[in-house]
Write a protein that holds these residues in place. Structure first.
Motif: not given
Length: 368
Positions: A20-25, A74-76
């Protein structure tokens, strides 16, 4: 493929959080490049939009891995958030320099859940962003150089002057006068030096450019002697290519076998080199203003009536913060670590000030 492996089992909470973090980034990076593209035109705009599309393909990879776990929020990373804010409000070159560092720090090379192609994409993206940032650096490098060096010289030289005189036990009024005298003298000196330096460099570049004399002189030259061959050989052509170009200039034959040697006027390329150097007046004005803006900081405590050790301490703190800032900006634009460059500037500036302070103590003791 990693996606197939994770289809056979439920991902762990740690994996879901990381994906999710990767997706947000990736979403944040794609939005960053689109925001930057809105402020550019032509080729640069197309390149930035292509980068955004590439980040979109990376988004699809993480969505596929997440599957039904994708809807979670999830926030970037904080860096991506700051980058997008800067892209909307501040300079293009600064944002690209930060984005270059972000691309170089991609975790995909060490993460088995990212494909080799994605890791390779990030490396290529770094080079693309580096090239775009280089264009911007070239456009502002002349006057920016004068501004940065002017500010740093003003900070360091006037802090050293103030601390050196202060250490002798001179009155606050005398220190204040000396600080303003150092400001004006240094600013004028920097401006004059930059004007002469940049003007001389532009003259040197102009003197090195080819002229169009070959066009007007060719019709009167001796075909057998053909001095034009010497001109083109001196410019770096091989003998064969020089003879071909000279023959075309004199109208002996017309051969299109090599388009790079076809007959065309010698063009003076005034743009890139002179743009990188800057203008004499612009560099002088930037140098004067930024030296003065840096040199005023060490004397601020004395302007507001402070004296003694308190004034010296406040001067050092203010100048230290300013040196960290200017060093960080230089690091940003050069693609290096802003923190390292800032600390380097701080060490150099305070080291010079400490040397003059000790010298002032020595002279103050001798005078006393």
């Amino acid at each position: 493929m990693p996606a197939l492996d994770h289809e056979r089992r439920d991902p762990t909470p740690a994996e879901i959080s990381r994906w999710r973090r990767y997706l947000a980034d990736e979403k944040a990076e794609a939005a960053l490049y689109r925001d930057l593209a809105q402020r550019r035109q032509g080729e640069e705009r197309d390149i930035l939009l292509a980068l955004a599309d590439a980040e979109g393909r990376h988004e699809d990879h993480w969505r596929q891995l997440l599957g039904e776990h994708g809807p979670g929020r999830h926030r970037p990373s904080q860096r991506r958030v700051v980058l997008r804010f800067l892209a909307r409000h501040f300079g293009f070159v600064f944002v690209l320099a930060l984005a270059q560092r972000a691309e170089s720090d991609s975790p995909y090379t060490k993460d088995a859940d990212a494909t080799a192609g994605m890791a390779a994409d990030e490396k290529i993206h770094e080079e693309v962003v580096r090239a775009l940032a280089t264009r911007g650096r070239n456009r502002l490098s002349g006057n920016f150089r004068a501004a940065v060096f002017g500010a740093n010289d003003g900070l360091v030289s006037n802090l050293a002057l103030v601390m050196g005189i202060g250490a002798t036990g001179a009155s606050s009024a005398f220190i204040l006068f000396s600080g303003f005298a150092g400001l004006l003298a240094g600013a004028l000196s920097m401006a004059a030096g930059e004007y002469v330096s940049v003007g001389s460099q532009r003259e040197l570049l102009s003197a090195s450019k080819p002229t169009q004399i070959t066009l007007s002189a060719a019709k009167s030259l001796d075909i057998e002697a053909n001095e034009l061959v010497l001109v083109y050989r001196a410019r770096g052509m091989s003998l064969e290519n020089a003879e071909h170009r000279a023959a075309e200039r004199m109208g002996v034959h017309n051969c299109d076998c090599d388009p790079s040697l076809s007959l065309r006027p010698d063009q003076l390329d005034e743009g890139d080199d002179h743009e990188a150097v800057g203008t004499g007046i612009g560099a002088a004005a930037a140098s004067f203003c930024f030296f003065a803006s840096g040199a005023i900081i060490p004397v601020l405590p004395y302007i507001f009536g402070m004296s003694g050790l308190a004034a010296v301490t406040v001067s050092c703190v203010l100048v230290g913060l300013a040196l960290l800032g200017t060093g960080g900006v230089v690091g940003l634009l050069s693609g290096a670590s802003p923190m390292k460059r800032g600390l380097r500037q701080l060490a150099i500036g305070l080291g010079a000030a400490a040397a003059t302070y000790l010298l002032g103590l020595l002279f103050g003791g001798v005078i006393a």
